[in-house]
Design an enzyme around this catalytic site. Structure first.
Site: not given
Length: 435
Positions: A45, A245
């Site tokens: 991320s 993610d």
């Protein structure tokens, strides 16, 4: 590498907060002459923005730092919401709703309800094509950080692992300098006689890999792998990776580094975690806030389980030297936590020896003496002299985990906290780096 031991660095997720927090970690590692010895960088991320940018400017740290500092002052979200693609889609949606409302309150209400049903079906079926947020996110990353570079442009001195979560397999999908893939694709089950699925990594856009790694569910759309990146074009019909993610699977980014048989497996691991302490909340006004809180609980649970694995079970299994630091940690707790580890018998023998802690000290439970020895060993007072004030620490922890611009005061507070904690934790636990 140090003493024939691989050194791995993991950079957690957390939006721009993580991006700039990890800059503080890298700055301190460079100051300690450790960064140039790092073999592997595994990221998730917001940490993937930092890791990938460093991969492009590994030879020029000053430029790398400038790109990150300037980048986090630009809003990715604003760029997406003001893009012509989003504005056209949004305008079309609003016009459709306006027409439907007009028809419902006219003599053609039956036609209006029919159009409303059609609009709902279209949105459910083609939402990600109508609002391709991850593609727009990729464009912004290219403008701000990556300038259309591909994975082959990452420094060959380091093995990078930009991690995303593959919804199809439930595993990590990892992008690196010369390879990309998922263990389920690379190593089919024994009963599966099909060939492994191989992807072409060299020309894959860094911005797209980072967009996948930062594709937060409910906000961004899953990232697909286009047919041109399959080594065997026929494999495009066999699997359909849908990437979100990396934090959904492992927000700390350390999973790859602690897998003994993995090419990313490391004997010395440094974990930089931009996660904050989980706030106390008791108000949920709608389904969305309830869903977000539920997701936070899941991720916090995973993080706690990983902490047990990295810091406690490590002593009896892998015996790695692991330095873990987090934004949510107070600096003054570092030595007491180390002493807790000594009391519980989970500190590695070479670490005790390095800090001149003897069996007699431990058997006599001379905790004050041990504390003084450790502080002297790492030059603790000198390190904490540079710590954030209470006000600066509060500023750092109040930064949210999105991609909106950061202020200078927030940037400095985050960098400094990461820097101080990194020095303490690395000197406490990764003692082989200082021999």
């Amino acid at each position: 590498m140090k003493n024939n031991q691989k050194i791995g660095l993991s950079l957690s997720g957390g939006g721009y907060r993580a991006t700039i927090y990890h800059l503080g970690t890298l700055k301190k590692l460079k100051e300690l002459n450790i960064l140039d010895k790092v073999d592997i960088i595994s990221t998730n991320s917001g940490g993937s923005i930092t890791g990938a940018t460093y991969g492009l400017y590994e030879h020029d740290f000053e430029t790398f730092e400038n790109v990150i500092r300037k980048g986090v002052k630009r809003s990715v979200i604003k760029g997406i919401l003001t893009s012509w693609r989003f504005l056209l889609s949004f305008l079309g949606l609003m016009c459709s709703i306006a027409v439907i409302i007009y028809l419902i309150y006219s003599n053609h209400s039956w036609f209006g309800f029919g159009l409303l049903l059609l609009l709902i079906v279209l949105l459910l079926s083609f939402q990600f094509k109508i609002f391709p947020f991850s593609k727009l996110n990729e464009r912004m990353y290219n403008r701000i950080f990556f300038n259309n570079k591909t994975l082959s442009a990452l420094s060959p001195k380091i093995r990078f692992g930009i991690n995303a979560t593959n919804l199809e397999t439930g595993r990590l999908f990892t992008f690196s300098n010369a390879s990309m893939g998922d263990s389920v694709y690379s190593y089919p089950d024994d009963e599966d006689k099909s060939e492994p699925i191989v992807f072409k990594a060299e020309k894959f856009p860094i911005a797209r890999a980072v967009a996948a790694s930062t594709s937060v569910p409910f906000v961004f759309t899953p990232v697909k792998i286009d047919k041109e990146f399959f080594s065997n074009p026929d494999d495009y019909t066999r699997v359909k990776p849908r990437l979100v993610d990396g934090g959904v699977y492992d927000n700390q980014g350390a999973h790859k580094l602690t897998q003994t048989k993995s090419a990313y497996g490391s004997q010395i691991v440094i974990i930089s975690d931009a996660g904050n302490t989980m706030p106390f909340k008791n108000t949920y006004k709608n389904t969305l806030t309830l869903l977000i809180r539920t997701s936070d609980v899941f991720m916090n649970r995973i993080k706690n389980l990983q902490m047990v694995q990295y810091l406690y079970e490590n002593y009896t299994t892998a015996k790695r030297e692991i330095a873990y630091q987090s934004l949510g940690w107070n600096i003054e707790d570092s030595i007491p936590k180390f002493l807790d580890g000594v009391k519980e018998g989970i500190i590695l023998p070479q670490v005790l020896k390095h800090h001149n802690i003897t069996e007699t000290d431990i058997s006599n439970k001379d905790w004050l003496n041990i504390s003084n020895k450790v502080k002297k060993s790492i030059n603790y007072q000198s390190i904490v002299a540079n710590a954030n004030t209470k006000e600066q620490l509060e500023i750092a922890r109040n930064v949210s985990t999105n991609l909106t611009p950061l202020k200078d005061i927030e940037i400095e507070a985050l960098i400094n906290h990461a820097s101080v904690l990194t020095e303490i934790q690395v000197k406490l636990y990764c003692v082989s780096l200082f021999k």
